[in-house]
Design a protein around this motif. Structure first.
Motif, PDB file in Angstrom:
ATOM      1  N   LEU A 272       0.827  -1.211   0.000  1.00  0.00           N
ATOM      2  CA  LEU A 272       0.000   0.000   0.000  1.00  0.00           C
ATOM      3  C   LEU A 272       0.859   1.258   0.000  1.00  0.00           C
ATOM      4  CD1 LEU A 272      -2.833  -1.068   2.471  1.00  0.00           C
ATOM      5  CD2 LEU A 272      -3.161  -0.336   0.100  1.00  0.00           C
ATOM      6  N   LEU A 273       1.977   1.217   0.715  1.00  0.00           N
ATOM      7  CA  LEU A 273       2.864   2.378   0.742  1.00  0.00           C
ATOM      8  C   LEU A 273       3.434   2.637  -0.650  1.00  0.00           C
ATOM      9  CD1 LEU A 273       4.031   4.437   2.767  1.00  0.00           C
ATOM     10  CD2 LEU A 273       6.034   2.971   2.963  1.00  0.00           C
ATOM     11  N   GLU A 274       3.704   1.569  -1.393  1.00  0.00           N
ATOM     12  CA  GLU A 274       4.203   1.730  -2.754  1.00  0.00           C
ATOM     13  C   GLU A 274       3.164   2.432  -3.632  1.00  0.00           C
ATOM     14  OE1 GLU A 274       4.840   0.613  -6.951  1.00  0.00           O
ATOM     15  OE2 GLU A 274       3.305  -0.248  -5.659  1.00  0.00           O
ATOM     16  N   GLN A 275       1.899   2.119  -3.423  1.00  0.00           N
ATOM     17  CA  GLN A 275       0.835   2.810  -4.155  1.00  0.00           C
ATOM     18  C   GLN A 275       0.796   4.285  -3.774  1.00  0.00           C
ATOM     19  OE1 GLN A 275      -1.166   1.849  -6.567  1.00  0.00           O
ATOM     20  NE2 GLN A 275      -0.447  -0.256  -6.647  1.00  0.00           N
ATOM     21  N   ALA A 276       0.964   4.572  -2.478  1.00  0.00           N
ATOM     22  CA  ALA A 276       0.935   5.962  -2.015  1.00  0.00           C
ATOM     23  C   ALA A 276       2.106   6.759  -2.588  1.00  0.00           C
ATOM     24  CB  ALA A 276       0.973   6.011  -0.485  1.00  0.00           C
ATOM     25  N   MET A 277       3.262   6.117  -2.761  1.00  0.00           N
ATOM     26  CA  MET A 277       4.444   6.798  -3.289  1.00  0.00           C
ATOM     27  C   MET A 277       4.244   7.282  -4.719  1.00  0.00           C
ATOM     28  SD  MET A 277       7.207   7.065  -1.317  1.00  0.00           S
ATOM     29  CE  MET A 277       8.622   6.980  -2.407  1.00  0.00           C
ATOM     30  N   ARG A 278       3.332   6.666  -5.433  1.00  0.00           N
ATOM     31  CA  ARG A 278       3.107   7.044  -6.832  1.00  0.00           C
ATOM     32  C   ARG A 278       2.297   8.331  -6.946  1.00  0.00           C
ATOM     33  NH1 ARG A 278       2.155   1.515 -10.323  1.00  0.00           N
ATOM     34  NH2 ARG A 278       3.642   0.188  -9.205  1.00  0.00           N
ATOM     35  N   GLU A 281       1.396  13.774  -3.572  1.00  0.00           N
ATOM     36  CA  GLU A 281       1.148  14.104  -2.165  1.00  0.00           C
ATOM     37  C   GLU A 281       1.685  13.023  -1.238  1.00  0.00           C
ATOM     38  OE1 GLU A 281      -1.609  16.371  -4.714  1.00  0.00           O
ATOM     39  OE2 GLU A 281      -0.990  14.270  -4.616  1.00  0.00           O
ATOM     40  N   GLY A 282       1.561  11.767  -1.658  1.00  0.00           N
ATOM     41  CA  GLY A 282       2.080  10.672  -0.846  1.00  0.00           C
ATOM     42  C   GLY A 282       3.598  10.700  -0.787  1.00  0.00           C
ATOM     43  N   PHE A 283       4.224  10.968  -1.929  1.00  0.00           N
ATOM     44  CA  PHE A 283       5.688  11.059  -1.973  1.00  0.00           C
ATOM     45  C   PHE A 283       6.185  12.158  -1.038  1.00  0.00           C
ATOM     46  CE2 PHE A 283       9.457  13.097  -3.847  1.00  0.00           C
ATOM     47  CZ  PHE A 283      10.335  12.022  -3.845  1.00  0.00           C
ATOM     48  N   GLU A 284       5.550  13.312  -1.102  1.00  0.00           N
ATOM     49  CA  GLU A 284       5.975  14.440  -0.258  1.00  0.00           C
ATOM     50  C   GLU A 284       5.793  14.133   1.219  1.00  0.00           C
ATOM     51  OE1 GLU A 284       3.651  17.632  -1.756  1.00  0.00           O
ATOM     52  OE2 GLU A 284       4.977  18.014  -3.490  1.00  0.00           O
ATOM     53  N   GLU A 285       4.742  13.397   1.548  1.00  0.00           N
ATOM     54  CA  GLU A 285       4.492  13.057   2.953  1.00  0.00           C
ATOM     55  C   GLU A 285       5.535  12.069   3.470  1.00  0.00           C
ATOM     56  OE1 GLU A 285       0.727  11.626   5.736  1.00  0.00           O
ATOM     57  OE2 GLU A 285       0.415  12.285   3.664  1.00  0.00           O
ATOM     58  N   ILE A 286       5.919  11.127   2.634  1.00  0.00           N
ATOM     59  CA  ILE A 286       6.918  10.141   3.046  1.00  0.00           C
ATOM     60  C   ILE A 286       8.298  10.780   3.160  1.00  0.00           C
ATOM     61  CG2 ILE A 286       8.124   8.036   2.302  1.00  0.00           C
ATOM     62  CD1 ILE A 286       5.448   7.118   1.083  1.00  0.00           C
ATOM     63  N   ILE A 287       8.608  11.709   2.271  1.00  0.00           N
ATOM     64  CA  ILE A 287       9.914  12.357   2.262  1.00  0.00           C
ATOM     65  C   ILE A 287      10.160  13.136   3.563  1.00  0.00           C
ATOM     66  CG2 ILE A 287      11.254  14.201   1.155  1.00  0.00           C
ATOM     67  CD1 ILE A 287      11.286  11.489  -0.248  1.00  0.00           C
ATOM     68  N   GLU A 288       9.098  13.568   4.218  1.00  0.00           N
ATOM     69  CA  GLU A 288       9.264  14.310   5.467  1.00  0.00           C
ATOM     70  C   GLU A 288      10.007  13.497   6.522  1.00  0.00           C
ATOM     71  OE1 GLU A 288       5.464  15.629   6.744  1.00  0.00           O
ATOM     72  OE2 GLU A 288       5.127  16.960   5.025  1.00  0.00           O
ATOM     73  N   ASP A 289       9.900  12.173   6.452  1.00  0.00           N
ATOM     74  CA  ASP A 289      10.631  11.316   7.390  1.00  0.00           C
ATOM     75  C   ASP A 289      11.277  10.178   6.599  1.00  0.00           C
ATOM     76  OD1 ASP A 289      11.626  10.203   9.728  1.00  0.00           O
ATOM     77  OD2 ASP A 289       9.781   9.076  10.143  1.00  0.00           O
ATOM     78  N   VAL A 293      11.698   6.034   7.330  1.00  0.00           N
ATOM     79  CA  VAL A 293      11.002   5.068   6.470  1.00  0.00           C
ATOM     80  C   VAL A 293      11.980   4.055   5.897  1.00  0.00           C
ATOM     81  CG1 VAL A 293       9.661   4.795   4.359  1.00  0.00           C
ATOM     82  CG2 VAL A 293       9.149   6.674   5.911  1.00  0.00           C
ATOM     83  N   VAL A 294      13.122   4.533   5.398  1.00  0.00           N
ATOM     84  CA  VAL A 294      14.123   3.630   4.813  1.00  0.00           C
ATOM     85  C   VAL A 294      14.675   2.686   5.871  1.00  0.00           C
ATOM     86  CG1 VAL A 294      16.389   3.517   3.725  1.00  0.00           C
ATOM     87  CG2 VAL A 294      14.734   5.218   2.962  1.00  0.00           C
ATOM     88  N   ILE A 315       9.464   1.351  -3.968  1.00  0.00           N
ATOM     89  CA  ILE A 315       9.519   2.506  -3.068  1.00  0.00           C
ATOM     90  C   ILE A 315      10.914   3.133  -3.085  1.00  0.00           C
ATOM     91  CG2 ILE A 315       9.406   3.208  -0.641  1.00  0.00           C
ATOM     92  CD1 ILE A 315       7.243   1.073  -0.248  1.00  0.00           C
ATOM     93  N   LEU A 316      11.929   2.279  -2.975  1.00  0.00           N
ATOM     94  CA  LEU A 316      13.308   2.773  -2.965  1.00  0.00           C
ATOM     95  C   LEU A 316      13.667   3.441  -4.290  1.00  0.00           C
ATOM     96  CD1 LEU A 316      14.939  -0.316  -1.214  1.00  0.00           C
ATOM     97  CD2 LEU A 316      14.501   1.928  -0.188  1.00  0.00           C
ATOM     98  N   TRP A 317      13.185   2.875  -5.390  1.00  0.00           N
ATOM     99  CA  TRP A 317      13.458   3.457  -6.706  1.00  0.00           C
ATOM    100  C   TRP A 317      12.861   4.861  -6.823  1.00  0.00           C
ATOM    101  CZ3 TRP A 317      11.067   5.475 -10.944  1.00  0.00           C
ATOM    102  CH2 TRP A 317      11.823   5.552 -12.127  1.00  0.00           C
ATOM    103  N   VAL A 318      11.616   5.008  -6.357  1.00  0.00           N
ATOM    104  CA  VAL A 318      10.966   6.325  -6.408  1.00  0.00           C
ATOM    105  C   VAL A 318      11.740   7.327  -5.559  1.00  0.00           C
ATOM    106  CG1 VAL A 318       8.883   7.610  -5.785  1.00  0.00           C
ATOM    107  CG2 VAL A 318       8.681   5.400  -6.908  1.00  0.00           C
TER     108      VAL A 318
END
Length: 388
Positions: A272-278, A281-289, A293-294, A315-318
């Motif tokens: 599901l996180l991989e879907q959000a990364m696409r 808005e999801g990418f920007e939210e994950i990048i905050e931390d 996450v990694v 996810i890592l590729w994105v």
């Protein structure tokens, strides 16, 4: 055969408009009214007790519906039908356990799908909870029929199920409601556009996030499964933003970080996180931390199934190649043990796309630059991977 007098009486019988909307199986073949005390003759036909008793008292020894001679005039109460009529008409019964045998009363009700369609649209929460309990208790075949009936009135059915998901104080009832929503959205009957419209209007993701926060394994698993089916049931791009708005990303990251979470649950969260990364808005939210996450993702990626592992690579590729955020790429490069894991992934039976993405991330992890940012002289685009 029915007498002329009884036929005339039947024709003169006024029909209440509400009666017309009731399921046919609830109406007595003689009076055409909803049965209060359904009983069955030896022919298998069910009548209201008062109507069939009057028929027998006048000397008839045939079944009014089939005209077959009666070998016995015993009247056997149809307890299952009586309970369903009570549910439909307003007397809420207690929740019942799932059927344990093929002869269970619930299991043998073939038109249960029509009945449940009425039950789920009641305004009483207790009746809605009972209806959900009946649906979940059905056999696989009967549940498929019920889902077909629910899909015929998708809007009302989803609203009724969401009411249980949102308002019930019983966690198991909420879990069952999520499972039924999952079944409805997985059904190919209704169009993807109608599913998207319904999911958006009922704020489904918000309620599923709240269900996850209940903390029980059954609640978390049911919510994640429902989210996954929801994303897959219609155009993914339309629903990814709704998923982000519903607060799904922080919950998914929390699940991946939880060391006590089962691998199966973590795998669902990764997909599901991989879907959000696409989604931007999801990418920007994950990048905050991104570092957190990694650090949570890399140690778990080899302990989940292949599908989830491929999603982790995505996810890592994105993180490495989407946008110009160097902090994300730096976090991936600094991940402990990632190179070895990527090498294993590339040697698995993965799709060519995943192998290429893993190779791209691996190059990022092994790429060295001089102080001016130029590639080191020993850099090559070809990676020679030795099998373990």
């Amino acid at each position: 055969m029915a007498s002329p007098n009884s036929t005339k009486a039947r024709k003169r019988l006024p029909l209440n408009p509400l009666e017309i909307t009731s399921p046919t199986m609830f109406r007595c073949p003689i009076s055409l009214e909803v049965m209060r005390s359904p009983v069955s003759l030896c022919t298998g036909v069910t009548y209201d007790r008062s109507s069939i008793q009057q028929w027998l008292d006048t000397g008839h020894r045939t079944c009014p519906a089939t005209c077959q001679p009666l070998s016995s005039t015993d009247l056997v109460p149809n307890l299952t039908l009586r309970r369903l009529i009570h549910l439909w008409s307003g007397a809420p019964p207690a929740l019942e356990a799932a059927p344990t045998s093929e002869n269970s009363e619930i299991g043998i009700i073939s038109p249960i799908d029509t009945v449940v369609l009425h039950l789920l649209n009641e305004s009483d929460l207790a009746r809605s909870e009972s209806a959900v309990g009946y649906l979940v208790a059905l056999s696989k075949e009967e549940k498929e029929r019920a889902v077909c009936a629910l899909c015929e009135n998708l809007d009302r059915s989803m609203q009724a199920l969401l009411k249980v998901l949102k308002s019930s104080t019983n966690t198991e009832c909420r879990v069952k409601a999520a499972r039924l929503i999952e079944s409805i959205l997985a059904s190919p009957i209704s169009s993807s556009d109608s599913k998207f419209f319904i999911v958006k209007n009922v704020d489904l993701f918000t309620e599923l996030v709240l269900l996850i926060r209940e903390g029980s394994l059954s609640a978390v698993s049911a919510a994640l499964d429902c989210m996954q089916v929801t994303i897959e049931s219609t155009e993914k791009q339309k629903l990814r933003l709704e998923m982000i708005k519903g607060g799904v990303v922080p919950v998914l990251v929390t699940i991946i970080r939880a060391t006590e979470a089962p691998a199966e649950v973590v795998g669902k969260a990764i997909r599901l996180l991989e879907q959000a990364m696409r989604c931007k808005e999801g990418f920007e939210e994950i990048i905050e931390d991104v570092k957190g996450v990694v650090e949570a993702l890399v140690p778990r990626m080899m302990k989940v199934g292949r599908e989830s592992r491929e999603a982790a690579v995505g996810i890592l590729w994105v993180m490495c190649f989407k946008g110009s955020n160097n902090s994300a790429r730096d976090a991936v490069k600094a991940a402990h043990g990632l190179v070895g894991r990527l090498l294993v992934v590339m040697q698995e039976d993965c799709s060519p796309v995943v192998v290429k993405m893993a190779g791209d991330v691996l190059r990022v992890c092994t790429l060295e630059r001089d102080k001016e940012g130029r590639l080191a002289g020993n850099y090559t685009k070809t990676l020679h991977i030795m099998p373990f």
